[in-house]
Write a protein that holds these residues in place. Structure first.
Motif, mmCIF file in Angstrom:
data_model
loop_
_atom_site.group_PDB
_atom_site.id
_atom_site.type_symbol
_atom_site.label_atom_id
_atom_site.label_comp_id
_atom_site.label_asym_id
_atom_site.label_seq_id
_atom_site.Cartn_x
_atom_site.Cartn_y
_atom_site.Cartn_z
ATOM 1 N N ALA A 1 -12.358 13.350 -3.160
ATOM 2 C CA ALA A 1 -13.434 13.500 -2.178
ATOM 3 C C ALA A 1 -14.469 12.389 -2.329
ATOM 4 C CB ALA A 1 -14.097 14.868 -2.340
ATOM 5 N N GLU A 2 -14.793 12.028 -3.568
ATOM 6 C CA GLU A 2 -15.741 10.936 -3.794
ATOM 7 C C GLU A 2 -15.162 9.608 -3.337
ATOM 8 O OE1 GLU A 2 -18.080 12.813 -7.689
ATOM 9 O OE2 GLU A 2 -16.508 11.298 -7.944
ATOM 10 N N GLY A 3 -13.844 9.441 -3.480
ATOM 11 C CA GLY A 3 -13.196 8.227 -3.007
ATOM 12 C C GLY A 3 -13.306 8.083 -1.503
ATOM 13 N N VAL A 4 -13.057 9.180 -0.778
ATOM 14 C CA VAL A 4 -13.173 9.161 0.682
ATOM 15 C C VAL A 4 -14.613 8.857 1.093
ATOM 16 C CG1 VAL A 4 -13.052 10.586 2.763
ATOM 17 C CG2 VAL A 4 -11.209 10.684 1.068
ATOM 18 N N ALA A 5 -15.566 9.474 0.414
ATOM 19 C CA ALA A 5 -16.973 9.242 0.742
ATOM 20 C C ALA A 5 -17.357 7.786 0.504
ATOM 21 C CB ALA A 5 -17.860 10.167 -0.091
ATOM 22 N N ALA A 6 -16.836 7.181 -0.570
ATOM 23 C CA ALA A 6 -17.133 5.780 -0.853
ATOM 24 C C ALA A 6 -16.606 4.877 0.251
ATOM 25 C CB ALA A 6 -16.543 5.382 -2.200
ATOM 26 N N VAL A 7 -15.380 5.124 0.685
ATOM 27 C CA VAL A 7 -14.800 4.318 1.761
ATOM 28 C C VAL A 7 -15.607 4.484 3.044
ATOM 29 C CG1 VAL A 7 -12.775 3.982 3.228
ATOM 30 C CG2 VAL A 7 -12.487 4.355 0.774
ATOM 31 N N ASP A 8 -15.974 5.721 3.367
ATOM 32 C CA ASP A 8 -16.753 5.964 4.588
ATOM 33 C C ASP A 8 -18.090 5.238 4.542
ATOM 34 O OD1 ASP A 8 -14.795 7.530 5.737
ATOM 35 O OD2 ASP A 8 -15.693 9.432 5.121
ATOM 36 N N SER A 9 -18.752 5.236 3.386
ATOM 37 C CA SER A 9 -20.054 4.579 3.290
ATOM 38 C C SER A 9 -19.920 3.069 3.425
ATOM 39 C CB SER A 9 -20.727 4.944 1.958
ATOM 40 O OG SER A 9 -20.031 4.384 0.855
ATOM 41 N N LEU A 10 -18.893 2.502 2.836
ATOM 42 C CA LEU A 10 -18.677 1.056 2.946
ATOM 43 C C LEU A 10 -18.304 0.670 4.371
ATOM 44 C CD1 LEU A 10 -16.814 0.537 -0.432
ATOM 45 C CD2 LEU A 10 -19.045 -0.416 0.169
ATOM 46 N N HIS A 11 -17.492 1.476 5.004
ATOM 47 C CA HIS A 11 -17.128 1.213 6.399
ATOM 48 C C HIS A 11 -18.364 1.234 7.284
ATOM 49 C CE1 HIS A 11 -15.731 2.604 10.453
ATOM 50 N NE2 HIS A 11 -14.898 1.604 10.261
ATOM 51 N N ARG B 1 -7.670 6.800 3.168
ATOM 52 C CA ARG B 1 -8.814 6.740 4.071
ATOM 53 C C ARG B 1 -9.039 5.318 4.577
ATOM 54 N NH1 ARG B 1 -11.108 8.798 8.197
ATOM 55 N NH2 ARG B 1 -13.397 8.655 8.246
ATOM 56 N N ALA B 2 -8.855 4.348 3.741
ATOM 57 C CA ALA B 2 -9.017 2.959 4.173
ATOM 58 C C ALA B 2 -8.008 2.610 5.259
ATOM 59 C CB ALA B 2 -8.871 2.023 2.984
ATOM 60 N N ALA B 3 -6.770 3.083 5.118
ATOM 61 C CA ALA B 3 -5.748 2.821 6.136
ATOM 62 C C ALA B 3 -6.138 3.454 7.465
ATOM 63 C CB ALA B 3 -4.402 3.348 5.658
ATOM 64 N N GLU B 4 -6.699 4.648 7.419
ATOM 65 C CA GLU B 4 -7.132 5.316 8.653
ATOM 66 C C GLU B 4 -8.221 4.514 9.365
ATOM 67 O OE1 GLU B 4 -6.355 9.867 6.935
ATOM 68 O OE2 GLU B 4 -8.400 9.114 7.239
ATOM 69 N N ASP C 1 -8.531 1.201 9.119
ATOM 70 C CA ASP C 1 -8.089 -0.183 9.255
ATOM 71 C C ASP C 1 -8.867 -1.107 8.321
ATOM 72 O OD1 ASP C 1 -6.494 -2.227 10.226
ATOM 73 O OD2 ASP C 1 -7.863 -2.708 11.872
ATOM 74 N N LEU C 2 -9.135 -0.622 7.102
ATOM 75 C CA LEU C 2 -9.786 -1.425 6.077
ATOM 76 C C LEU C 2 -8.762 -1.771 5.010
ATOM 77 C CD1 LEU C 2 -13.220 0.334 5.409
ATOM 78 C CD2 LEU C 2 -12.877 -1.957 6.329
ATOM 79 N N PRO C 3 -8.446 -3.028 4.809
ATOM 80 C CA PRO C 3 -7.515 -3.399 3.736
ATOM 81 C C PRO C 3 -8.084 -3.040 2.361
ATOM 82 C CG PRO C 3 -7.847 -5.199 5.290
ATOM 83 C CD PRO C 3 -8.891 -4.178 5.597
ATOM 84 N N VAL C 4 -7.199 -2.810 1.412
ATOM 85 C CA VAL C 4 -7.578 -2.524 0.029
ATOM 86 C C VAL C 4 -7.081 -3.664 -0.845
ATOM 87 C CG1 VAL C 4 -7.361 -0.920 -1.911
ATOM 88 C CG2 VAL C 4 -7.476 -0.041 0.436
ATOM 89 N N ALA C 5 -7.963 -4.196 -1.685
ATOM 90 C CA ALA C 5 -7.614 -5.319 -2.549
ATOM 91 C C ALA C 5 -8.359 -5.167 -3.862
ATOM 92 C CB ALA C 5 -7.984 -6.643 -1.876
ATOM 93 N N GLY C 6 -7.912 -5.919 -4.871
ATOM 94 C CA GLY C 6 -8.650 -5.930 -6.123
ATOM 95 C C GLY C 6 -7.778 -5.765 -7.332
ATOM 96 N N HIS C 7 -8.336 -5.130 -8.366
ATOM 97 C CA HIS C 7 -7.601 -4.886 -9.595
ATOM 98 C C HIS C 7 -6.603 -3.747 -9.403
ATOM 99 C CE1 HIS C 7 -10.553 -6.794 -12.700
ATOM 100 N NE2 HIS C 7 -10.591 -7.447 -11.550
#
Length: 470
Positions: free
Chosen positions: A178-188, A212-215, A217-223
């Protein structure tokens, strides 16, 4: 990677061309007020266009506004009347360079110094891999207002890491799905171009972030999160891997080639790109950095991060030099270190197994000095086994393809963005020639050697004032 393609990552170059910092330096700015698009001609150059074609001599490039209008043999290209002309005989022209791993948006005084320095080194596009949303918003406002020149910027805004982040000041702490989804939503909502994930992100949270990022259309990158592993991360949609090794080890062990085959095979199958970041993989010597004249162009926050707090060894000496006379040529590069990073073999393995590579440096993280470090990264990619042309592709066409903006940039072709670098040497013969930047075209605005010197001098003076721009 579709999101960053919106409006082709505008960086307000039409405004920066008229900015006071460049006044009178031949930027191609239309000051007549008639609204006509200014023309710029790069005449009689040797051109490597990044399309796969061999370099060609005697080529003229015509720029209208911020777009390439013509490319061809000098005798076949019509030169517009009244165009600003640059005699490029003896010069080598390549597409504008990208650094696909920088940290320039984490403190208020960093962007106005670091971003212009990147341009001065021929870098016309960057992917910022983690800072703060406040600094990102401020930098975008300042660049849009023409306060200083800057590359095109693709930004994560902040890092998404585990409940005890490695870099807490630039991260969102996430423990649950849930915190992961909230983080993506806030960044979006804040306008981030992609999601940067990090080493300590829990597996369940990473899966939720990826979904959530795929929904959105936000790419995911990093470590690669340690709890996930590279194969599963690829299956879940990680678009690019930063580093071949990180805090918790490498992508695969040298002693187990079968495991490397599995890992790199999975990354290739799922279209994951590799950002080796070799320039940062050096032993860090703060005392040596304190003596490095290039540090005199770094803002106070970065020096504090690199050299330590008040009372640290060498600090007083550095501060005295910052306030002192001009240190001399800013284009100087120190001799190459004689301790090549261990990660060269993993970079070679990734390349041999067909992974697409991106040139990135971790600029801003010791010992990767913004601007200078990309040229070192290109040298190290060649040392890892790439041909010079392949290394150049990793900093030009490949970033455009990764970002999904290859129709607009990445090569020197009619209709594409006029982001170009003029070099004093041939990087196809010696990749170190990318260091010989004698001119930059940034969205149609031409900066010759005098303008580039002016940019560096302005940064140096700003740093000497020792203050936040506020």
């Amino acid at each position: 990677m579709s999101r960053p393609g919106r409006a082709f990552l505008p960086h307000a170059c039409a405004k920066l061309a008229c900015a006071a910092v460049l006044a009178g330096l031949g930027t191609g700015c239309d000051t007549d007020g008639d609204g006509a698009e200014p023309a710029l001609v790069i005449r009689d150059a040797r051109v490597w266009d990044g399309t796969g074609a061999p370099a060609r001599d005697g080529i003229t490039i015509v720029v209208r506004g911020d777009t390439i209008a013509a490319v061809g043999p000098v005798e076949e290209v019509d030169v517009p009347r009244g165009a600003e002309a640059v005699d490029a005989d003896g010069l080598f022209v390549i597409p504008g360079l990208w650094d696909m791993h920088v940290h320039a948006l984490w403190a208020p005084d960093v962007p106005s110094a670091v971003l212009p320095l990147l341009v001065a080194h021929g870098i016309t596009g960057v992917r910022d891999m983690g800072g703060t949303l406040e600094v990102l918003r401020r930098a975008r406002r300042e660049v849009a207002a023409g306060a200083y020149i800057a590359p095109r910027i693709v930004a994560a805004g902040a890092i998404v890491d585990g409940p005890e982040p490695v870099h807490a000041d630039v991260s969102i702490a996430v423990e649950t799905a849930a915190e992961g989804v909230a983080a993506v939503d806030s960044l979006h909502a804040a306008g981030a171009d992609f999601i940067k994930v990090y080493t300590l992100l829990p597996a369940e949270a990473f899966e939720a972030v990826a979904r959530r990022a795929a929904e959105l259309d936000l790419p995911v990158a990093g470590h690669v999160p340690a709890a996930v592993g590279p194969v599963r991360a690829a299956e879940l949609g990680l678009r690019s891997v930063a580093h071949t090794m990180n805090e918790l080890g490498g992508l695969c062990p040298r002693t187990q080639p079968a495991e490397c085959d599995e890992v790199f095979g999975a990354l290739r199958e799922h279209g994951v790109w590799q950002d080796p970041v070799l320039a940062v993989e050096r032993d860090w010597d703060a005392a040596a950095a304190a003596r490095d004249p290039r540090m005199l162009y770094m803002p106070a926050s970065l020096r504090e991060y690199w050299l330590g707090g008040p009372g640290a060894p060498e600090r007083d000496t550095v501060e005295a030099r910052i306030a002192g006379p001009d240190p001399g040529p800013w284009r100087a590069f120190p001799p190459a270190a004689d301790d090549p990073p261990e990660e060269l073999w993993l970079t070679r393995a990734a390349h041999e197994r067909g992974l697409r590579l991106l040139a990135g440096t971790d600029a801003g993280v010791p010992p990767s000095l913004p601007g200078w470090s990309l040229h070192e990264e290109l040298r190290l990619l060649v040392e890892a086994g790439l041909y010079p042309e392949e290394a150049l592709l990793a900093a030009t066409r490949a970033p455009a393809e990764f970002l999904g903006i290859e129709d607009a940039t990445g090569t020197i072709e009619v209709g594409k963005a006029a982001d170009l670098v003029l070099l004093g040497g041939d990087p196809l013969r010696d990749i170190r020639a990318t260091r010989q930047v004698v001119g930059v075209v940034l969205a149609g605005a031409y900066l010759g050697e005098a303008a580039l010197d002016s940019v560096a001098t302005a940064v140096r003076r700003q740093v000497a004032r020792r203050g936040d721009p506020d």
